[in-house]
Design a protein around this motif. Structure first.
Motif: not given
Lengths: 332, 332
Positions: A132-147
């Motif tokens: 849960l922490t990984a998903v919230q932090g990476l996607f909802n906070v970090g907003k990663p983009k391919k590349g």
């Protein structure tokens, strides 16, 4: 009357390794289950770095500290052994904040049923706080983009290892920071990270330059420590820093200072902290986001299982020494 | 042929007060105006803290540094004196990045016409970089809410004074950090701030406790310096930090470290840097947001006008000493 064992917090840590004098092991009577309640026999409990915060007396923290004399706080998984609650029946597998004790009396608040046909270790290692922490932090906070290039500290830890694998699945270049060669090999050879850096090296900046030739777009911070400054210096314009943990600071009397804010302006960096209790209402959607990666075999994990309730006390010190191999779990 | 005076940057600052050896004053020939071009006689030019960044050699900064030998970069206001451009005619008042020179040849790129019937000083002090920066930083980055407490450093400066007045107009409690009693009196008595703190005091934490009894929700950072740490320690849960400037670090060999990241987690703080060049495409909407406050008389300002192009060189040092009173402007 039947009794069970529980561990109470009786003193607050003051820095340095934790010892058993902070806790007291007690025998308690198995309580009577009233209407609207049910009893859970805890089978496995999770040890998490967040516990250092829960033990400290800082009233400004994100949730109140464990009161002295109360059972130490923790999440766990177990089986309902008696129920007078309409929604839970004997035999249900449940997770929740059960604390350091063999039995847990609940009114259902914050308790979730587990239906996935996976062993307890998998549930606590992936489908609980770490995932849960990984998903919230990476996607909802970090907003990663391919590349983009992501670097994650504590990369062999329960959260970091999932963050890195999710980012790889999303097409990012992923660098993991770890504390020994065994962990470096594991994240690169088993988890598919692009590079690993041992934070104990003396050529950190050169290693970062090599591992991240295009700079760093996303920094997922679990540990703190001197490498924080080297990483921060290599963050690109519009980079994001997700501050999830700072394990190196939890047992420090005075936490290390952070980097100068000059690059925050020059490179328009965003630094954002988060903790899961703010997001417990989003758990269903976070699990929904996580599940496809797990089903596709993209999330490997390993658990480090300790035996017996009292092993929890010494177990916490493994976070500071970095000697744990994977998610720390106590089997009751 | 007619000539004019310009000042080129010929050396990069290495810390400490700037001196005239960084610049060379040159005579240039007034250029021929080709088709699609126009000539502006600059009347007033703006001095801004951002110039310290523009002079430095850090290629990772948000815009390339001024090349050695080029005219020093600056924004200004003036009048079109000759035009072969379809959109600009002789007599138009225009603003733009005109540089340290008396005449400016343009193809229209980045140049805006001024229609507001206000003196040049008002335009440069409010409707130019300071006002745009204040609106972007306060509203779009800081997201202020009525009833919150905002603290702004450099509060008597061109950006800080507007930030504080906008926040007051929005119903926030506003504390300004300044460097002397005269500025403290001005922001409280003239601009309506709720409290002022002199960063040179030796009881900063006690003053902050008194000025912000409910803690700080929004920290608008223009200066850096030791007070940064005291402010950061008093930020509330879900607080935001807008990093707009760090004037105390611009002439430092090694910039001061920032606060530990521990509170970023505990209080789920967001720290975000921004610079205006990323937002020049939003200028129309930023001006639209700013105008009603100015029309309602809610934005007071004061200008500190220096005389003659060459006064710009010594003028920049006023940012470091804090001796400027209001927006620094050079009258040509």
């Amino acid at each position: 009357m039947a009794t069970f064992t529980a561990i109470n917090l009786i003193k607050r840590p003051t820095g340095g390794p934790l010892d058993s004098s902070l806790f007291e092991v007690v025998k308690k009577t198995i309580p009577t289950v009233e209407a609207g309640q049910f009893l859970v026999k805890q089978q496995h409990m999770s040890l998490d770095p967040a516990m250092f915060g829960w033990m400290s007396a800082d009233m400004n923290s994100y949730i109140p500290p464990v009161a002295l004399g109360d059972v130490m706080r923790s999440s766990g998984i177990g089986e309902v052994t008696m129920s007078h609650h309409p929604d839970f029946e004997v035999g249900d597998r449940v997770t929740g904040m059960m604390g350091w004790q063999e039995y847990f009396l609940s009114d259902g608040q914050g308790v979730n049923k587990v239906t996935a046909p996976l062993p307890n270790e998998n549930i606590l290692s992936v489908f609980a706080l770490p995932g849960l922490t990984a998903v919230q932090g990476l996607f909802n906070v970090g907003k990663p983009k391919k590349g983009e290039t992501l670097i994650v500290t504590g990369a062999a830890g329960s959260v970091g290892s999932i963050v890195g694998q999710l980012a790889k699945a999303e097409g990012l270049r992923v660098i993991g920071v770890v504390g020994n060669q065994e962990k470096a090999d594991w994240i690169v050879n088993e988890l598919g990270f692009d590079a690993a850096i041992n934070y104990k090296s003396d050529d950190l900046d050169a290693q970062l330059a090599k591992a991240a030739p295009d700079g760093i777009d996303l920094f997922f911070e679990n540990t703190g420590g001197p490498i924080q400054h080297f990483i921060f210096d290599r963050i690109n314009a519009h980079g994001r820093v997700v501050v999830c943990g700072l394990i190196s600071a939890y047992d420090a009397d005075v936490p290390d200072l952070g980097p100068s804010w000059l690059n925050i302006i020059k490179r328009r960096i965003t630094i954002q902290g988060f903790t899961m209790p703010d997001h417990f209402h989003q758990v269903p959607e976070l699990l929904e986001k996580l599940t496809p990666y797990v089903m596709a075999g993209q999330i490997k994990h390993r658990s480090h299982v300790l035996q017996g309730l009292e092993s929890a006390i010494e177990g916490l010190n493994l976070f500071s020494t970095g000697e744990n191999k994977g998610k720390l779990i106590v089997q009751l």
